[in-house]
Design a protein around this motif. Structure first.
Motif, mmCIF file in Angstrom:
data_model
loop_
_atom_site.group_PDB
_atom_site.id
_atom_site.type_symbol
_atom_site.label_atom_id
_atom_site.label_comp_id
_atom_site.label_asym_id
_atom_site.label_seq_id
_atom_site.Cartn_x
_atom_site.Cartn_y
_atom_site.Cartn_z
ATOM 1 N N ALA A 34 15.478 10.919 42.533
ATOM 2 C CA ALA A 34 14.229 10.218 42.812
ATOM 3 C C ALA A 34 14.441 8.711 42.916
ATOM 4 O O ALA A 34 13.654 8.008 43.526
ATOM 5 N N MET A 35 15.529 8.209 42.297
ATOM 6 C CA MET A 35 15.847 6.780 42.418
ATOM 7 C C MET A 35 16.546 6.485 43.737
ATOM 8 O O MET A 35 16.947 5.354 43.992
ATOM 9 N N GLY A 36 16.746 7.498 44.541
ATOM 10 C CA GLY A 36 17.395 7.276 45.825
ATOM 11 C C GLY A 36 18.902 7.393 45.769
ATOM 12 O O GLY A 36 19.589 6.936 46.674
ATOM 13 N N LYS A 67 27.841 8.396 39.008
ATOM 14 C CA LYS A 67 27.209 7.321 38.242
ATOM 15 C C LYS A 67 26.378 7.840 37.069
ATOM 16 O O LYS A 67 26.095 7.121 36.125
ATOM 17 N N ARG A 97 13.921 5.358 47.900
ATOM 18 C CA ARG A 97 14.013 3.977 47.421
ATOM 19 C C ARG A 97 12.693 3.252 47.632
ATOM 20 O O ARG A 97 12.349 2.337 46.910
ATOM 21 N N PHE A 121 20.128 0.365 37.328
ATOM 22 C CA PHE A 121 20.681 1.486 38.110
ATOM 23 C C PHE A 121 20.351 1.384 39.601
ATOM 24 O O PHE A 121 21.246 1.419 40.452
ATOM 25 N N GLY A 122 19.069 1.243 39.895
ATOM 26 C CA GLY A 122 18.642 1.207 41.300
ATOM 27 C C GLY A 122 19.213 0.008 42.051
ATOM 28 O O GLY A 122 19.816 0.176 43.116
ATOM 29 N N ARG A 163 12.554 1.087 35.538
ATOM 30 C CA ARG A 163 13.675 1.504 36.377
ATOM 31 C C ARG A 163 13.228 1.653 37.836
ATOM 32 O O ARG A 163 13.943 1.279 38.758
ATOM 33 N N VAL A 164 12.024 2.200 38.004
ATOM 34 C CA VAL A 164 11.493 2.349 39.359
ATOM 35 C C VAL A 164 11.114 0.981 39.944
ATOM 36 O O VAL A 164 11.424 0.672 41.090
ATOM 37 N N VAL A 203 13.550 -1.549 41.868
ATOM 38 C CA VAL A 203 13.925 -1.491 43.287
ATOM 39 C C VAL A 203 12.749 -1.868 44.189
ATOM 40 O O VAL A 203 12.794 -1.641 45.396
#
Ligand SMILES: Nc1ncnc2c1ncn2[C@@H]1O[C@H](COP(=O)(O)OP(=O)(O)O)[C@@H](O)[C@H]1O
Ligand SMILES: [Mg+2]
Lengths: 307, 268
Positions: free
Chosen positions: A196-198, A207, B96, B118-119, B171-172, B175
């Motif tokens: 979902a984070m791409g 990762k 994304r 992370f993103g 976290r979302v 990005v």
């Protein structure tokens, strides 16, 4: 459930545990205790036996001359096992270097990539590898691999390289199974979060998932190490059995385990004691590896509860 | 039921347009004939009884259903006018731009910092100073910075459930998504955190479009500008979109009898 009459608790209506149930439970508990006891006793007895028989070598030739002696020549009274330790370590490291990527790759494939159908074929195949008797691996190495290695490296093909390849395949099931367990025990929500984070499948694997399963994978490698160090028959058949420091990669060598098998039938006196002494070393190594695995899992618990 | 201070204007642009969407899990027809326009920079709530396909519908927007073998969608879903099911559209890029928060907080088993970074790292940001800035900013927007600013190196899983959920939001946000999908984000966490998450939704909708699935009708009424009510009328049949309107209208004067029954608690 009470079956004996007259076990009513005082004036209450709750039934007491019947005597039969009580004794059955007690007997079962002790039966299981006995089973566990036998296993532990086995380890203790074997260690004591090997220890008692091997210990004198440290006094006879001295710990230094035994462990760090560069020459193994029992007829000349030289019991230096350094070339054998060297052989064991070289064989183990090479096998790990080849087998670990293979096994971890297999585990990742099985847990993250394979469809259920493919998995249901590949997984039993990998498990089957663990069930093949090691003498068959030795045979395969001797007949198929040895000539190929001989062509590639020169020499007769008896030596470390052939042993690496054989052992690498032999440790795959151990490392793959435990690594796969570690990957599968990652909650599915973690994967979803990553996608979902791409993240792509590959990014998710390297990762997120592999780092999350790191401790389990390291455990798997340590256990694979134990398997590689301890393997005897298959190695014996392809390694050339020369208890010396090899000059090149194509030279024959020997390991602790193979030397014990080679010499045991005829060894006597100090020679025999030295073989038991080598047994002690092997014992300590595997105890060390098991301790390491335990330590790792404690480390993981500590990490999860904050660092 | 407090109405929002600044109502979203009627002419607000559509961020996501759905036309005649049907959804199948293999042979099971889960949703049928869904048509809806999601307004930009507004909060839209999906309500309806459990199992009526709210999550399924939500997961169409970022194509998370692609991961489920046998699942398929028919119809049109477009983001800023572009069909997201079109061949060639990269689901990775789509995700994304459309972030997602799940019912069960699911931080990665890594440090708080690494979770938020992370993103951006996936997108190639690697300068420490830049990452530091993004991490702090995202945690601030997620109402979590004050609680974690001294423990950024600690594992994300060591936080409480509510904090974990806000970490997932950070976290979302890191990005800079255009849309944030939230699937019952508050149903597994403590009331204080629920409050914080509702507050931050109100702050975030200045810049992003939020779609929230919720079981809790009070919550839908509190946080959303628009509400869609889904219902599976007969077990085994696909669910439909019964009514979609401004939240203030839907909760005060529902047009459909079934909506009224649901919001007055007669079933569901
Ligand atoms: N992965 C799946 N495979 C098959 N059926 C599913 C799957 N996920 C959900 N469903 C079914 O689709 C319907 C809608 O589920 P869901 O979207 O989770 O509903 P909601 O979020 O409204 O509770 C349910 O009947 C559920 O059983
Ligand atoms: Mg749901």
């Amino acid at each position: 459930m009470s079956e004996t009459p007259g076990t009513q608790a005082g004036s209450g209506t709750l039934q007491l545990v019947s005597r039969r149930t009580y004794f059955k439970e007690l007997a079962l508990k002790n039966l299981f205790l006995l089973c566990a006891g036998v296993a532990v006793a086995g380890v203790v007895l074997i260690f004591a036996f090997v220890g008692v028989r091997g210990w004198p070598i440290f006094a006879e030739v001295g710990p230094w001359a035994f462990l760090a002696g560069r020459e193994w020549n029992p007829t000349a009274g030289l019991y230096g096992i350094l070339p054998l330790i060297y052989g064991s370590v070289v064989v183990m490291l090479g096998a790990l270097a080849i087998g670990t990527p293979l096994a971890v790759g297999t585990a990742i494939f099985l847990s993250e990539i394979a469809t259920p159908r493919v998995r249901s074929i590949v997984r039993p195949a990998v498990e089957l590898l663990a069930g093949i008797p090691s003498v068959i691996y030795g045979f395969f190495g001797l007949i198929i691999l040895r000539p190929i290695i001989a062509d590639a490296t020169g020499g007769l093909g008896f030596g470390a390289v052939t042993a690496w390849l054989i052992l690498a395949i032999m440790i795959v099931p151990t490392i793959a199974a435990i690594s796969e367990d570690a990957l599968r025990s990652i909650p599915p929500g973690i994967r979803e979060a990553s996608y979902a984070m791409g993240a792509t499948t590959w990014q998710t694997i390297y990762k997120v998932l592999v780092p999350a399963a790191k401790i389990g994978i390291i455990d798997a490698i340590i256990l694979g190490m134990g398997r590689a160090i301890g393997e005897t028959m298959a190695v014996l058949m392809v390694v050339g059995n020369a208890p010396v420091f090899p000059e090149s990669i194509s030279d024959p060598i020997a390991t602790l385990t193979t030397q014990i098998v080679m010499d045991m039938p005829y060894a006597a006196g100090d020679h025999r004691t030295a073989l038991f002494g080598m047994g002690i070393i092997l014992f300590l190594v595997s105890m060390g590896l098991v301790a390491l695995v335990r330590l790792m899992s404690r480390f993981q618990t500590a990490m999860e509860s904050g660092r | 039921m407090a109405l929002r201070a600044t109502p979203v204007p009627d002419n607000a642009p559509n961020k996501i347009t759905v036309k005649e969407l049907d959804f199948f899990y293999g042979d099971f027809h889960a949703l049928t004939d869904i048509t809806v326009d999601i307004k930009e920079k507004a909060v839209t709530a999906f309500i309806g009884p459990s199992g009526c396909g709210k999550s399924t519908f939500l997961r169409c927007f970022n194509r998370m259903n692609d991961l489920i073998p046998g699942a398929r969608a028919e119809g049109l879903v477009s983001l800023d006018g572009q069909d997201i099911f079109e061949t060639g559209v990269d689901p990775v890029d789509l995700r994304r731009r459309i972030g997602m928060i799940f019912q069960q907080p699911n931080p990665f088993p890594m440090s708080i910092y690494d979770n938020v970074a992370f993103g951006p790292r996936l997108q190639g940001v690697s300068k420490k100073a830049e990452l530091d800035e993004i991490v702090q900013h995202s945690l601030e927007r997620a109402n979590l910075w004050k609680e974690v600013k001294d423990i950024l190196g600690r594992g994300g899983l060591t936080l409480s459930g509510g904090q974990q959920q806000r970490l997932c939001i950070a976290r979302v946000l890191a990005v800079e998504p255009e849309v944030m999908l939230m699937d019952e984000p508050c149903s597994a966490i403590d009331p204080t955190s629920v409050q914080k998450i509702e507050d931050l939704m109100a702050e975030l909708k200045d810049r992003i479009t939020i779609i929230i699935v919720t079981h809790n009708m009070q919550q839908a009424a509190r946080v959303s500008d628009f509400t869609a009510f889904f219902l599976q009328e007969v077990a085994g049949d696909p669910a439909i979109l019964v009514e979609y309107d401004r939240t203030s209208n839907l909760f005060t004067s529902p047009k459909d009898r079934r909506t009224e029954d649901y919001i007055t608690g007669r079933f569901g």
